[in-house]
Design a protein around this motif. Structure first.
Motif, PDB file in Angstrom:
ATOM      1  N   ARG A 104       1.020  -1.168   0.138  1.00 33.32           N
ATOM      2  CA  ARG A 104       0.000  -0.046   0.131  1.00 33.32           C
ATOM      3  C   ARG A 104       0.878   1.385  -0.198  1.00 33.32           C
ATOM      4  NH1 ARG A 104      -5.362  -1.215   1.312  1.00 33.32           N
ATOM      5  NH2 ARG A 104      -5.596   0.861   2.547  1.00 33.32           N
ATOM      6  N   ILE A 105       1.024   1.997  -1.088  1.00 28.71           N
ATOM      7  CA  ILE A 105       1.619   3.025  -1.380  1.00 28.71           C
ATOM      8  C   ILE A 105       0.675   3.986  -1.760  1.00 28.71           C
ATOM      9  CG2 ILE A 105       3.169   4.590  -2.802  1.00 28.71           C
ATOM     10  CD1 ILE A 105       4.806   1.854  -3.063  1.00 28.71           C
ATOM     11  N   VAL A 106      -0.132   4.127  -2.746  1.00 29.09           N
ATOM     12  CA  VAL A 106      -1.074   5.217  -2.948  1.00 29.09           C
ATOM     13  C   VAL A 106      -2.192   5.044  -1.801  1.00 29.09           C
ATOM     14  CG1 VAL A 106      -3.195   5.661  -4.558  1.00 29.09           C
ATOM     15  CG2 VAL A 106      -0.983   4.933  -5.285  1.00 29.09           C
ATOM     16  N   LEU A 107      -2.572   4.045  -1.211  1.00 34.30           N
ATOM     17  CA  LEU A 107      -3.622   3.676  -0.175  1.00 34.30           C
ATOM     18  C   LEU A 107      -2.841   3.549   1.185  1.00 34.30           C
ATOM     19  CD1 LEU A 107      -5.637   0.663  -1.987  1.00 34.30           C
ATOM     20  CD2 LEU A 107      -6.144   3.277  -2.221  1.00 34.30           C
ATOM     21  N   GLY A 126       3.126  13.414   5.959  1.00 31.81           N
ATOM     22  CA  GLY A 126       2.811  14.056   4.940  1.00 31.81           C
ATOM     23  C   GLY A 126       3.311  15.681   4.680  1.00 31.81           C
ATOM     24  N   TYR A 127       3.394  15.843   3.521  1.00 34.95           N
ATOM     25  CA  TYR A 127       4.125  17.247   3.367  1.00 34.95           C
ATOM     26  C   TYR A 127       5.610  17.287   3.449  1.00 34.95           C
ATOM     27  CZ  TYR A 127      -0.551  18.983   2.033  1.00 34.95           C
ATOM     28  OH  TYR A 127      -1.637  19.095   1.325  1.00 34.95           O
ATOM     29  N   LYS A 128       6.100  16.061   3.747  1.00 34.82           N
ATOM     30  CA  LYS A 128       7.691  15.998   4.220  1.00 34.82           C
ATOM     31  C   LYS A 128       8.310  16.098   2.726  1.00 34.82           C
ATOM     32  CE  LYS A 128      11.120  12.385   5.623  1.00 34.82           C
ATOM     33  NZ  LYS A 128      11.245  11.116   6.265  1.00 34.82           N
ATOM     34  N   ALA A 129       7.863  15.387   1.715  1.00 32.76           N
ATOM     35  CA  ALA A 129       8.329  15.408   0.491  1.00 32.76           C
ATOM     36  C   ALA A 129       8.496  16.745  -0.226  1.00 32.76           C
ATOM     37  CB  ALA A 129       7.739  14.253  -0.476  1.00 32.76           C
ATOM     38  N   LEU A 130       7.180  17.511  -0.125  1.00 27.98           N
ATOM     39  CA  LEU A 130       7.322  18.814  -0.561  1.00 27.98           C
ATOM     40  C   LEU A 130       8.089  19.514   0.031  1.00 27.98           C
ATOM     41  CD1 LEU A 130       5.668  21.038  -2.386  1.00 27.98           C
ATOM     42  CD2 LEU A 130       4.088  21.419  -0.351  1.00 27.98           C
ATOM     43  N   LYS A 131       8.349  19.765   1.470  1.00 23.53           N
ATOM     44  CA  LYS A 131       9.434  20.463   2.108  1.00 23.53           C
ATOM     45  C   LYS A 131      10.730  20.163   1.343  1.00 23.53           C
ATOM     46  CE  LYS A 131      11.211  21.945   6.282  1.00 23.53           C
ATOM     47  NZ  LYS A 131      10.899  21.619   8.011  1.00 23.53           N
ATOM     48  N   GLU A 205      -0.491  17.215  -2.332  1.00 31.83           N
ATOM     49  CA  GLU A 205       1.155  17.278  -2.326  1.00 31.83           C
ATOM     50  C   GLU A 205       1.764  16.874  -3.561  1.00 31.83           C
ATOM     51  OE1 GLU A 205       4.743  15.937   0.761  1.00 31.83           O
ATOM     52  OE2 GLU A 205       2.725  14.837   0.609  1.00 31.83           O
ATOM     53  N   GLY A 206       1.204  15.839  -4.085  1.00 34.60           N
ATOM     54  CA  GLY A 206       1.632  15.319  -5.461  1.00 34.60           C
ATOM     55  C   GLY A 206       1.671  16.451  -6.594  1.00 34.60           C
ATOM     56  N   MET A 207       0.640  17.170  -6.634  1.00 38.27           N
ATOM     57  CA  MET A 207       0.484  18.250  -7.558  1.00 38.27           C
ATOM     58  C   MET A 207       1.437  19.278  -7.574  1.00 38.27           C
ATOM     59  SD  MET A 207      -3.910  18.239  -8.120  1.00 38.27           S
ATOM     60  CE  MET A 207      -3.820  19.557  -9.227  1.00 38.27           C
ATOM     61  N   ALA A 208       1.730  19.776  -6.115  1.00 38.06           N
ATOM     62  CA  ALA A 208       2.661  20.825  -5.956  1.00 38.06           C
ATOM     63  C   ALA A 208       3.603  20.495  -6.275  1.00 38.06           C
ATOM     64  CB  ALA A 208       2.447  21.179  -4.281  1.00 38.06           C
ATOM     65  N   TYR A 313      -0.624  11.059  -9.176  1.00 37.14           N
ATOM     66  CA  TYR A 313      -0.318  12.288  -8.021  1.00 37.14           C
ATOM     67  C   TYR A 313      -0.050  11.599  -6.650  1.00 37.14           C
ATOM     68  CZ  TYR A 313      -0.738  15.876 -11.590  1.00 37.14           C
ATOM     69  OH  TYR A 313      -0.630  16.640 -12.681  1.00 37.14           O
ATOM     70  N   ALA A 314      -0.837  10.836  -6.297  1.00 30.08           N
ATOM     71  CA  ALA A 314      -0.884   9.946  -4.870  1.00 30.08           C
ATOM     72  C   ALA A 314       0.442   9.344  -4.747  1.00 30.08           C
ATOM     73  CB  ALA A 314      -2.156   9.238  -4.568  1.00 30.08           C
ATOM     74  N   ASN A 315       1.032   8.765  -5.622  1.00 30.32           N
ATOM     75  CA  ASN A 315       2.426   7.927  -5.605  1.00 30.32           C
ATOM     76  C   ASN A 315       3.287   8.907  -5.349  1.00 30.32           C
ATOM     77  OD1 ASN A 315       2.579   5.269  -6.282  1.00 30.32           O
ATOM     78  ND2 ASN A 315       1.359   5.521  -7.887  1.00 30.32           N
ATOM     79  N   VAL A 316       3.446  10.228  -5.737  1.00 27.80           N
ATOM     80  CA  VAL A 316       4.530  11.124  -5.923  1.00 27.80           C
ATOM     81  C   VAL A 316       5.111  11.605  -4.570  1.00 27.80           C
ATOM     82  CG1 VAL A 316       5.259  13.356  -6.530  1.00 27.80           C
ATOM     83  CG2 VAL A 316       3.894  12.022  -8.159  1.00 27.80           C
ATOM     84  N   PRO A 317       4.362  11.830  -3.526  1.00 31.44           N
ATOM     85  CA  PRO A 317       4.848  12.190  -2.295  1.00 31.44           C
ATOM     86  C   PRO A 317       5.806  11.096  -1.732  1.00 31.44           C
ATOM     87  CG  PRO A 317       2.857  12.789  -2.311  1.00 31.44           C
ATOM     88  CD  PRO A 317       2.814  12.190  -3.612  1.00 31.44           C
ATOM     89  N   TRP A 318       5.296   9.692  -1.861  1.00 31.97           N
ATOM     90  CA  TRP A 318       5.921   8.720  -1.157  1.00 31.97           C
ATOM     91  C   TRP A 318       7.325   8.460  -1.868  1.00 31.97           C
ATOM     92  CZ3 TRP A 318       8.376   3.985  -2.201  1.00 31.97           C
ATOM     93  CH2 TRP A 318       8.391   3.057  -1.315  1.00 31.97           C
ATOM     94  N   ILE A 319       7.429   8.755  -3.143  1.00 32.66           N
ATOM     95  CA  ILE A 319       8.572   8.526  -4.106  1.00 32.66           C
ATOM     96  C   ILE A 319       9.565   9.422  -3.259  1.00 32.66           C
ATOM     97  CG2 ILE A 319       9.828   8.771  -6.173  1.00 32.66           C
ATOM     98  CD1 ILE A 319       7.201   8.009  -7.289  1.00 32.66           C
TER      99      ILE A 319
END
Length: 584
Positions: A104-107, A126-131, A205-208, A313-319
């Motif tokens: 479960r990555i997306v979920l 959450g938002y760790k990747a964006l930062k 977050e993925g979109m940002a 997009y939901a995959n992106v922050p995890w990556i």
């Protein structure tokens, strides 16, 4: 103590609101030290309503909860600390068996966090990747990371995500746009809805991050109006993200500006095609246009635009939080990561599942989905919705990858997986999906507008027993012409259900045409209902329930069916207690 209730659309439809209200009522009446919270669907839709009781001993999950069961849970578990074991399907120490083979990555947050509380998302990184992206990485480094991950678009075509981002970045112009395609329209598909209702911040977050990578400052989420709960939670999430400076001006002090708005679509299936979606965003009728130019060069109001779907997009922050190589470790050489599927149809344990790419269909259906309802024989699985195709029993060991699924004649699509058993008529199934695409065609190009209509007429003729042997060859010729001559993906893929059913189930087409019989006993025009004189007790139930008054006979004597009057509705079989009625 905390009470957590599954409050996605599936949970609410199953009665979660009454369950939630009863918990609140009893907790208030008894002045208990317990709080009630909501969460999205964890994917086990067949268990809804689902309730988690979280105490000092861990998490205890109750399934199929009713208001009366709430009373028992409150008295036994909440008040006296005694979990009701016969109603518990999972604990934090022994999770759902259905999750055993999932990744479960997306979920990752669905069914765990409250989607209306940003702090719960942040608490799970959450938002760790964006930062990290906006404060430590360049645009090229961000694109390189998604390239290394191997992430491909999860909307259906499987196009490399990094390539689209890079193309938009390199396009000239200061005004660029990021668009999320949430116009999920496939019958039996609810992947996007599940993510938006259960974890909307992962999409934001993925979109940002995508916006930063390509130099875009504005984003749109195009969501179908039939998803009111998803839209409501998106609005809440966007408001909270702005307040925390994850969206808006000078995000996290980086100098990067990015904001998101929501556009509700009218539910046109064709708007899942990116150029038709853009037309709708611009206020025009949703109709596709020729490509090139591609949206990355000329999209929303002729500005560079990147479009990916919700799951992408939901995959992106995890990556970015876990590393591209960690993501690429799942899957196969060309199909990396995981894929979310909506398991529906004749499946015991339907719902949302997320599996690593490369898992075979047999394991998805039997190990995770629990097999076929009623322990019937598996017949086929429709993948890719109306744009996909039927995969038969002989190909059950096909790996779930873009390349392997395409070889069968189906497509991965956005993730719909409709399971069919021996009681499914494959000709009628092709008719169902073709009827859908025929109605959803925008009508812009002749092959799609008229060709699908002619195909539908021919299949309806076959289903009614009026087909000719040459109709099959004509259908195949029409299919190829429509695939070659249609402007967009709707018309180009509309023939897939017909082509695959003819390829793998030609004998069923011939039975309809030559024998005037439906082997699955589903096509009404080809059915004959008869009453066995040996079994009929003359109870008169069937005659009373027959809307056409086609059944006659005296009390306690065998009845008969007038074939000219019979509507073939099946009411007689439903009420007969003596197995006296047969259908052929």
């Amino acid at each position: 103590m905390k009470i957590r209730i599954g409050y996605g659309s599936c949970g609410i439809a199953a009665g979660a609101k009454k369950v939630k209200d009863r918990f609140n009522q009893l907790i208030s009446e008894k002045s208990l030290d317990a709080g009630v919270s909501i969460t999205g669907c964890i994917g086990m839709c067949f268990y809804e309503p689902i309730v988690d009781v979280i105490d000092d001993n861990g998490v205890f999950t109750y399934a199929n909860v009713t208001p009366s069961l709430v009373d028992e849970i409150i008295e036994s578990h909440v008040v006296n600390g005694k979990p009701i074991l016969e109603h518990i399907v999972s604990t934090d120490k022994e999770p759902y068996p259905q999750l055993k083979n999932q990744v479960r990555i997306v979920l990752r947050n669905c069914g765990i966090i409250n989607p209306e509380e940003i702090d719960e998302y942040v608490a799970r990184d959450g938002y760790k990747a964006l930062k990290k992206v906006v404060t430590e990485m360049t645009q090229d480094e961000v694109i390189e990371e998604v390239k290394v991950s191997g992430l491909r678009g999860r909307g259906g075509a499987g196009f490399p995500t990094w390539f689209k981002w890079d193309a938009a970045k390199k396009s000239k112009g200061t005004d660029k746009y990021v668009v999320c395609n949430a116009d999920e329209g496939d019958p039996g598909a609810f992947m996007d809805r599940g993510v938006l209702e259960g974890d909307p911040h992962s999409v934001l977050e993925g979109m940002a991050i995508a916006g930063y990578a390509m130099g875009a400052n504005n984003g749109f989420i195009y969501c179908r109006a039939e998803y009111p709960l998803a839209i409501e939670r998106l609005k809440i999430a966007i408001k909270q993200a702005r307040e925390k400076n994850y969206l808006g001006k000078n995000i996290l002090g980086s100098g990067f500006d990015f904001d998101i708005d929501i556009k509700t679509g009218a539910g046109a299936f064709v708007c899942g095609e990116e150029t038709a979606l853009i037309a709708s965003l611009e206020g025009e009728r949703g109709m596709p246009r020729l490509k090139p130019p591609f949206p990355a060069q000329s999209g929303y109001f002729a500005k560079p635009t990147n479009i990916n779907n919700v799951e992408t997009y939901a995959n992106v922050p995890w990556i970015y939080a876990n590393g591209a190589k960690a993501y690429a470790a799942y899957g196969t050489e060309k199909s990396k990561g995981t894929k979310v599927f909506a398991l529906t149809g004749k499946i015991k344990k339907g719902g949302l599942v997320e599996v690593p790419m490369g898992m075979i269909l047999r394991d998805v259906i039997y190990e995770i989905g629990g097999g076929i309802k009623g322990d019937n024989e598996f017949k086929a699985v429709q993948m890719g919705g109306p744009s996909g195709g039927c995969i038969p029993r002989s190909l059950l060991d096909t790996p779930v990858t873009y390349e392997d699924i395409n070889k069968t004649g189906a497509i991965m699509g956005s993730g719909g997986m409709v399971v069919m058993d021996e009681g499914t008529c494959m000709v009628d199934m092709a008719r169902f999906f073709l009827d859908f695409t025929c109605k959803e065609s925008c009508g812009k190009c002749t092959y799609c507008r008229i060709g699908t209509k002619r195909m539908l007429e021919m299949i309806e003729k076959i289903c009614s027993g009026e087909g000719n042997p040459e109709d099959i060859d004509t259908l195949e010729q029409l299919c190829l012409s429509i695939k070659d001559g249609s402007l967009c993906g709707l018309g180009q893929t509309a023939p897939n259900p017909v082509l695959t059913t003819i390829k793998y189930f030609r004998d069923e087409y011939l039975a309809h045409i030559e024998d005037k019989k439906c082997p699955a006993k589903q096509c009404k025009s080809l059915l004959t209902y008869t009453i066995s004189a040996d079994n009929c007790k003359g109870c008169t139930l069937c005659s009373k329930k027959c809307p056409a008054e086609a059944i006659t006979g005296e009390v306690k004597k065998p009845h008969e069916i007038n074939q000219e009057k019979c509507l073939k509705c099946g009411n007689c079989i439903t009420v007969c207690r003596f197995s006296a009625i047969a259908v052929e």
